[in-house]
Each structure stands twice: as structure tokens, then as C-alpha cells.
Design a protein around this motif. Structure first.
Motif: not given
Length: 319
Positions: A87-101
Motif C-alpha cells: 500500500g505504498g507510493s505509486s512512484t516506485p511502483a511505476d519505476q518497478a513496472l518500467l524496469s520490467g517487473n
């Protein structure tokens, strides 16, 4: 369940299923087990109602953590160590997705007031954002702290290259800030109020007071394969989290008391948090959530907080 086009394509291509995913399968008697990440302070984990709610629905909870912030929980989910980010910040979530996760958004939240702030020490000589030029500021990389600093510098016309971004997660940033090794710190509620009490920190730039809309949102993500297989489990878990948030919204003092069994904050810190009466509203991913997350992601990618552009609808599932 309605899957995004990305999820459907992933299913067609038979994305590999991580071996650790076996723990989410039906157990003896038809029960499920769900592995949930948690932070240093977790009212749902400590209060006990959350686990009982899910147990009564045939779901047993295994807690994985604690984690200091959202980014490492995303890694835990991506590698199959856990099933839900926390339930944390969407900013690192977006980056995780951009990194291919291979992750997907399943829930999001709006928060009011938005309190995340850039803090300074009272003897720092920093009285405005313009004074950050030539200074170093602790922020979590591609996270809420970095977003906040970028927003502050842009609003007050301070060249980004004139400020040193010191990338530290909260456990390391707090002592660095308190000892003066960094001049300012971009941080969220909890560690923020503790720094105010411990170090006399002052809020130099606060999200809700300085920015006219929310950019960074609280979010839950799961693996794409988990979303395909466990839609009912996801709905029940998010409903339980929402019930916890609704209870905390209406019972701020009691929620902080429970959380403080773990955090052991001084009472003045607890009092500050309660007084601010932050209200959080959780929803499963819906059209409003996709639009809000997309607007935030566009803002972040345009300012190179994120490494590229992202299409949120391709990384979100509506249940």
C-alpha cells in the motif's frame, strides 16, 4: 474480472509462473494462504481484526517484513517472496513496472490532507526552497521524496543541477538528517513527525499546501500471474484493508495507539499524528484510479523522476 490488454497478452504468451507461487494455491480443506508485506508500523497486522476477517473467509495470512518503504516490497512480490506490496507510493511502483517487473496495480487510495514534506533543521539557515541551491537533500530514489524535491525546485525556479540529490531510504536518511550530514529531507508522515520532535525539524515544502493536485498515490500491486489466478482472493484482501482504513479514519487515536506498540514513538509524536487527522480512502482499481495514476505518472516521466513513459491501463487490473 477485467484484465488489461497487457495482462491478456501475457496470458496468451504463457508468462512463466514463479515456483514460490505455489504457496498461494488452495490448501487442505480448500483454504488459501496469502503472503502480505508490511511496514515497520502496521495497524492491520497489530490489531488482529484484519487476519480474523480473512480467516473467516478461508484465507490464512502470512506476514512478510517489515519493510522501510514501498520499493523493496515490490521486489519481494516480483520475485515471488510475497503476494501483495504494502500500500505504498505509486512512484516506485511505476519505476518497478518500467524496469520490467511483471506486476499489476489492483488498488489505490486518495489521502487528505497530503502531508509529505521537505524538512530542514532549525539552525540550517534554510528558510525557503530557493535556499536549497548548493545544498544536499536526502530523498528515496524514484520515490515520494524525489518527486517532492523535484516539484519544489520546479515551483520556485531552482535549477535541479544546483541541488545534490542524496539517495537514502528512511532508516539511513533519518540519522543523516539529524546529524546534519544532509541539509534537508523529503519524507512522509510518521518519520516526519518523529524528526520534528527529535530534531526540531521544520516543514519547508508540504505536498498538500504547495501542489494543487495529488501526484503520488498509495497503491497495492500483485504479480500479473497472481491477478489472473486469484481475483477473488485479491478482492477479499483489499476489502479487508479498506475496512481497516475506514476504521482508522474514524478512530485516529486508537489506531495510533495500536501502531505505537511497534513504533514506540514519544507521545508528542503520536499526538501530532492524531491531530492531523489524515483520511485515506481505498478503492479497487477503477477508471478514476487509472486516470489519476496516469496523470501522476505523466508528470513524473516528463520531469525524469521516472526512467520513461508508462501506460497505466496496460499495468492495471479492474476486479
Amino acid at each position: 474480472m477485467t484484465l488489461s490488454r497487457r495482462n491478456l497478452l501475457g496470458a496468451a504468451l504463457s508468462l512463466p509462473v514463479l515456483a514460490a507461487c505455489g504457496s498461494t494455491a488452495a490448501e487442505a480443506g480448500g483454504r488459501k494462504k496469502v503472503r502480505l508485506t508490511y511496514g515497520v508500523i502496521s495497524v492491520p497486522k497489530t490489531r488482529g481484526v484484519f487476519e480474523k476477517t480473512l480467516k473467516d473467509q478461508g484465507i490464512d495470512v502470512e506476514w512478510v517484513g517489515p519493510f522501510p518503504n514501498h520499493a523493496p516490497t515490490l521486489q519481494a512480490v516480483a520475485t515471488g517472496t510475497a503476494d501483495f506490496s504494502f500500500g505504498g507510493s505509486s512512484t516506485p511502483a511505476d519505476q518497478a513496472l518500467l524496469s520490467g517487473n511483471k506486476l499489476t496495480y489492483v488498488a489505490w487510495a486518495k489521502t487528505t490532507p497530503r502531508l509529505s514534506s521537505i524538512l530542514v533543521l532549525p539552525n540550517s539557515g534554510i528558510t525557503s526552497v530557493k535556499d536549497l541551491a548548493g545544498r544536499n537533500v536526502a530523498v528515496n530514489k524514484a520515490g515520494l521524496g524525489e518527486f517532492l524535491l523535484v516539484a519544489a525546485l520546479e515551483k520556485y525556479g531552482v535549477p535541479r543541477e544546483s541541488v545534490t540529490f542524496t539517495y537514502l531510504n528512511p532508516p539511513d536518511a533519518a540519522p543523516a538528517f539529524g546529524s546534519g550530514k544532509v541539509d534537508a529531507w523529503g519524507i512522509w508522515s510518521g518519520p516526519m513527525e518523529l524528526a520534528e520532535v527529535q530534531y526540531g525539524a521544520k516543514r519547508l515544502f508540504t505536498d498538500g499546501k504547495e501542489l494543487d493536485r495529488q501526484i503520488d498515490f498509495s497503491t497495492y500491486l500483485v504479480r500479473e500471474d497472481y491477478a489472473r489466478k486469484e481475483a477473488d482472493t485479491i478482492r477479499k484482501v483489499i476489502a479487508a484493508y479498506k475496512a481497516e482504513a475506514d476504521w482508522a479514519n474514524a478512530n485516529q487515536a486508537e489506531a495510533q495507539k495500536i501502531g505505537n506498540e511497534v513504533s514506540r514513538y514519544p507521545q508528542p509524536v503520536v499526538d501530532k499524528i492524531v491531530e492531523q487527522n489524515v483520511q485515506t480512502t481505498w478503492s479497487l482499481i477503477n477508471d478514476e484510479g487509472i486516470a489519476a495514476l496516469q496523470a501522476g505518472a505523466d508528470w513524473l516521466s516528463e520531469r525524469k523522476v521516472l526512467s520513461g513513459k508508462i501506460d497505466i491501463a496496460e499495468h492495471a487490473v479492474k476486479l
